[in-house]
Design a protein around this motif. Structure first.
Motif, short mmCIF file in Angstrom:
data_model
loop_
_atom_site.label_atom_id
_atom_site.label_comp_id
_atom_site.label_asym_id
_atom_site.label_seq_id
_atom_site.Cartn_x
_atom_site.Cartn_y
_atom_site.Cartn_z
N VAL A 157 11.97 3.56 0.98
CA VAL A 157 12.40 2.90 -0.26
C VAL A 157 13.79 2.29 -0.07
O VAL A 157 14.04 1.14 -0.45
N ALA A 158 14.69 3.06 0.52
CA ALA A 158 16.05 2.58 0.76
C ALA A 158 16.05 1.37 1.69
O ALA A 158 16.75 0.38 1.45
N VAL A 159 15.26 1.44 2.74
CA VAL A 159 15.18 0.34 3.70
C VAL A 159 14.63 -0.92 3.04
O VAL A 159 15.11 -2.03 3.27
N ILE A 206 0.84 -1.21 0.00
CA ILE A 206 0.00 0.00 0.00
C ILE A 206 0.87 1.25 0.00
O ILE A 206 0.58 2.23 -0.70
N TYR A 207 1.95 1.22 0.78
CA TYR A 207 2.85 2.37 0.83
C TYR A 207 3.43 2.67 -0.54
O TYR A 207 3.43 3.83 -0.99
N PHE A 208 3.91 1.65 -1.24
CA PHE A 208 4.53 1.87 -2.55
C PHE A 208 3.49 2.28 -3.60
O PHE A 208 3.82 3.01 -4.54
N ALA A 209 2.26 1.83 -3.42
CA ALA A 209 1.20 2.26 -4.33
C ALA A 209 0.95 3.76 -4.19
O ALA A 209 0.77 4.48 -5.18
N ILE A 210 0.97 4.23 -2.95
CA ILE A 210 0.80 5.67 -2.69
C ILE A 210 2.04 6.44 -3.12
O ILE A 210 1.95 7.51 -3.73
N LYS A 247 2.46 7.41 -6.80
CA LYS A 247 1.62 8.50 -7.30
C LYS A 247 2.17 9.87 -6.92
O LYS A 247 1.91 10.86 -7.59
N PHE A 248 2.91 9.91 -5.82
CA PHE A 248 3.38 11.20 -5.31
C PHE A 248 4.90 11.29 -5.24
O PHE A 248 5.44 12.14 -4.53
N ASN A 249 5.62 10.41 -5.95
CA ASN A 249 7.07 10.37 -5.81
C ASN A 249 7.76 11.66 -6.23
O ASN A 249 8.82 12.00 -5.72
N LYS A 250 7.17 12.41 -7.16
CA LYS A 250 7.78 13.67 -7.59
C LYS A 250 7.80 14.70 -6.47
O LYS A 250 8.70 15.52 -6.39
N LYS A 251 6.79 14.65 -5.60
CA LYS A 251 6.73 15.59 -4.50
C LYS A 251 7.82 15.33 -3.46
O LYS A 251 8.16 16.20 -2.66
N PHE A 252 8.33 14.12 -3.46
CA PHE A 252 9.36 13.75 -2.50
C PHE A 252 10.77 14.01 -3.04
O PHE A 252 11.76 13.66 -2.38
N GLY A 253 10.86 14.59 -4.22
CA GLY A 253 12.17 14.90 -4.79
C GLY A 253 12.96 13.67 -5.19
O GLY A 253 14.19 13.64 -5.07
N THR A 254 12.25 12.65 -5.67
CA THR A 254 12.91 11.38 -6.00
C THR A 254 13.97 11.55 -7.08
O THR A 254 15.08 11.00 -6.97
N GLU A 255 13.67 12.31 -8.12
CA GLU A 255 14.58 12.43 -9.26
C GLU A 255 15.92 13.04 -8.86
O GLU A 255 16.97 12.59 -9.31
N ARG A 256 15.89 14.07 -8.03
CA ARG A 256 17.14 14.74 -7.65
C ARG A 256 17.87 14.02 -6.52
O ARG A 256 18.97 14.44 -6.15
#
Length: 237
Positions: A85-87, A25-29, A32-41
């Protein structure tokens, strides 16, 4: 410290299925919002911290038989969302190194991620003013390690309590058809396999406290060093 080294078949199905479901469930959420968490940078930092945790969790400090995981440091650097994600990545890789079974991935991710998330928010709260930065980082890490250890102990307790229940239930169900010798043998086997959770907690907390101090000091030194040479890494958002 919070890593649960249990092979498959030990924990009851309902417990590890619930843990796995929470992570799904966490990864599903998150997707959808990974860009807000600054994943790319933060891809490079994500890979770096995952590798660092993997190395740390593969080394045992003797004494006191303690595994550092540097999840608190990961939480401070990556933030609460990416640290999960890292964990997860580290726990998945550790399974193939014999550190627990596939069924413990979800539960281990929850336990260790709690350490990263708690430390992140404590660190942000305590370091709003830069005074005594090292001490505040140490305290944030120590508290996070302490709480995550109790979460791991709770998971182990739920697992062993459930197994004990089914064992006793099976014993009561077959009591009428067992001979006296068979019943005595079953009781002896039960005593051998019975898990002393109080003794286990005492051992973990007594030995673990030494490891928590060591890991908190290492984390504080690393964060202090990063703050001096590249403080922008600590600015997650």
């Amino acid at each position: 410290m919070s890593h649960i080294h249990l092979p498959d078949g030990i924990l009851p199905p309902w417990l590890w299925i619930l843990g796995s479901l929470i992570i799904v469930i966490y990864f599903a959420i998150f997707s959808k919002f990974n860009k807000k968490f600054g994943t790319e940078r933060k891809i490079a930092l994500l890979g770096l911290m995952s590798a660092l945790m993997l190395v740390a969790m593969s080394i045992e400090i003797i004494p006191p038989a303690y595994h550092m995981n540097l999840a608190a440091l990961t939480g401070i650097i990556l933030g609460p969302a990416l640290s999960v994600v890292a964990v997860f990545i580290v726990n998945l890789l550790l399974v193939f190194l014999g550190h627990g079974g596939l069924t413990t991935i979800g539960l281990n991710t929850i336990a260790i991620s709690s350490e990263a998330i708690i430390c992140y928010f404590l660190f942000r709260f305590f370091t709003r003013k830069p005074q005594k930065f090292f001490i505040k980082t140490f305290v944030s890490t120590f508290i996070a390690l302490f709480i995550s250890a109790w979460i791991s102990l709770g998971i182990v307790y739920l697992g062993t309590k459930d197994n004990s229940y089914f064992f006793e239930h099976k014993h009561e169900h077959n009591e009428k058809v067992l001979s006296h010798n068979e019943e005595n043998h079953l009781q002896e086997e039960h005593l051998k396999t019975e898990f002393d959770i109080k003794k286990f907690i005492l051992i973990i907390l007594s030995l673990g406290s030494l490891g928590w101090i060591a890991e908190s000091l290492i984390t504080a030194f690393i964060v202090e060093y990063i703050r001096k040479i590249k403080p922008e890494i600590l600015d997650n958002f």
